[in-house]
Write a protein that holds these residues in place. Structure first.
Motif, PDB file in Angstrom:
ATOM      1  N   ASP A  41     112.549 -21.870  64.334  1.00 45.25           N
ATOM      2  CA  ASP A  41     111.753 -21.508  63.146  1.00 45.25           C
ATOM      3  C   ASP A  41     111.811 -22.579  62.057  1.00 45.25           C
ATOM      4  O   ASP A  41     111.288 -22.375  60.969  1.00 45.25           O
ATOM      5  N   TRP A  42     112.454 -23.733  62.326  1.00 43.47           N
ATOM      6  CA  TRP A  42     112.466 -24.840  61.370  1.00 43.47           C
ATOM      7  C   TRP A  42     111.584 -25.971  61.884  1.00 43.47           C
ATOM      8  O   TRP A  42     111.416 -26.134  63.098  1.00 43.47           O
ATOM      9  N   SER A  43     111.093 -26.787  60.959  1.00 43.52           N
ATOM     10  CA  SER A  43     110.304 -27.968  61.332  1.00 43.52           C
ATOM     11  C   SER A  43     111.217 -28.989  62.024  1.00 43.52           C
ATOM     12  O   SER A  43     112.446 -28.941  61.877  1.00 43.52           O
ATOM     13  N   HIS A  44     110.583 -29.917  62.752  1.00 41.26           N
ATOM     14  CA  HIS A  44     111.375 -30.970  63.394  1.00 41.26           C
ATOM     15  C   HIS A  44     112.136 -31.783  62.338  1.00 41.26           C
ATOM     16  O   HIS A  44     113.293 -32.158  62.546  1.00 41.26           O
ATOM     17  N   GLU A  45     111.495 -32.005  61.192  1.00 46.19           N
ATOM     18  CA  GLU A  45     112.133 -32.793  60.122  1.00 46.19           C
ATOM     19  C   GLU A  45     113.387 -32.078  59.610  1.00 46.19           C
ATOM     20  O   GLU A  45     114.428 -32.688  59.425  1.00 46.19           O
ATOM     21  N   LYS A  46     113.255 -30.778  59.407  1.00 48.87           N
ATOM     22  CA  LYS A  46     114.419 -30.045  58.882  1.00 48.87           C
ATOM     23  C   LYS A  46     115.537 -29.991  59.933  1.00 48.87           C
ATOM     24  O   LYS A  46     116.718 -30.163  59.604  1.00 48.87           O
ATOM     25  N   ASP A  58     118.009 -17.541  71.706  1.00 47.15           N
ATOM     26  CA  ASP A  58     117.751 -17.369  70.279  1.00 47.15           C
ATOM     27  C   ASP A  58     119.013 -17.511  69.440  1.00 47.15           C
ATOM     28  O   ASP A  58     119.060 -17.031  68.315  1.00 47.15           O
ATOM     29  N   LEU A  59     120.033 -18.117  70.026  1.00 44.63           N
ATOM     30  CA  LEU A  59     121.287 -18.340  69.298  1.00 44.63           C
ATOM     31  C   LEU A  59     121.656 -19.804  69.471  1.00 44.63           C
ATOM     32  O   LEU A  59     121.834 -20.270  70.603  1.00 44.63           O
ATOM     33  N   ASN A  60     121.739 -20.537  68.378  1.00 50.16           N
ATOM     34  CA  ASN A  60     122.010 -21.968  68.435  1.00 50.16           C
ATOM     35  C   ASN A  60     123.358 -22.213  69.125  1.00 50.16           C
ATOM     36  O   ASN A  60     124.381 -21.672  68.689  1.00 50.16           O
ATOM     37  N   PRO A  61     123.383 -23.001  70.220  1.00 54.30           N
ATOM     38  CA  PRO A  61     124.635 -23.152  70.977  1.00 54.30           C
ATOM     39  C   PRO A  61     125.608 -24.160  70.345  1.00 54.30           C
ATOM     40  O   PRO A  61     126.004 -25.151  70.971  1.00 54.30           O
TER      41      PRO A  61
END
Ligand code: NI
Length: 134
Positions: free
Chosen positions: A19-24, A91-94
């Protein structure tokens, strides 16, 4: 008395939020956001702090502990892409923190009868987390 068993697995991951941009994502996660993934040689230490069974002399039979760790952790994650192969990380950042939390939560039901569970998960020789449920 605390008994500790070490296990290792190799896995790929990418740290990012969909849900974040590539830049973020680049700004927050840097190289770890490489779109083609990267790998780590993870080292997991599973500790059980419990009482010695006077009959066997064990806190837990290490063979039992070894098999539980294999079934719950290494068979699931070894040589996998955590983001793509493992539904718990869709859906969970590893991050090493989240991987440790998932490992702990999945090990707990199998091991809590033997004593207090605590784990260490090394992502590199220099970075690791420790978790005991708190
Ligand atoms: Ni990484």
């Amino acid at each position: 008395m605390k008994i500790v068993r070490r296990a290792t697995f190799n896995a790929a991951h990418r740290l990012y939020r969909k849900d974040w941009s590539h830049e973020k994502n680049d700004e927050v996660f840097g190289l770890c956001n490489n779109v083609n993934y990267h790998g780590h040689n993870y080292v997991l230490e599973v500790g059980i702090d419990g009482k010695i069974d006077p009959e066997t002399g064990y806190v837990i039979d290490v063979k039992i502990l070894k098999d539980i760790i294999s079934n719950v952790v290494t068979d699931r994650y070894d040589h996998k892409n955590l983001n793509m192969d493992c539904p718990e990380f869709f859906d969970l950042n590893p991050t090493v923190e989240n991987i440790a939390m998932v490992c702990y939560n999945n090990l707990l039901p199998h091991l809590q009868a033997y004593g207090k569970l605590s784990i260490k998960l090394y992502e590199t020789e220099k970075n690791w987390v420790e978790y005991d449920g708190e």
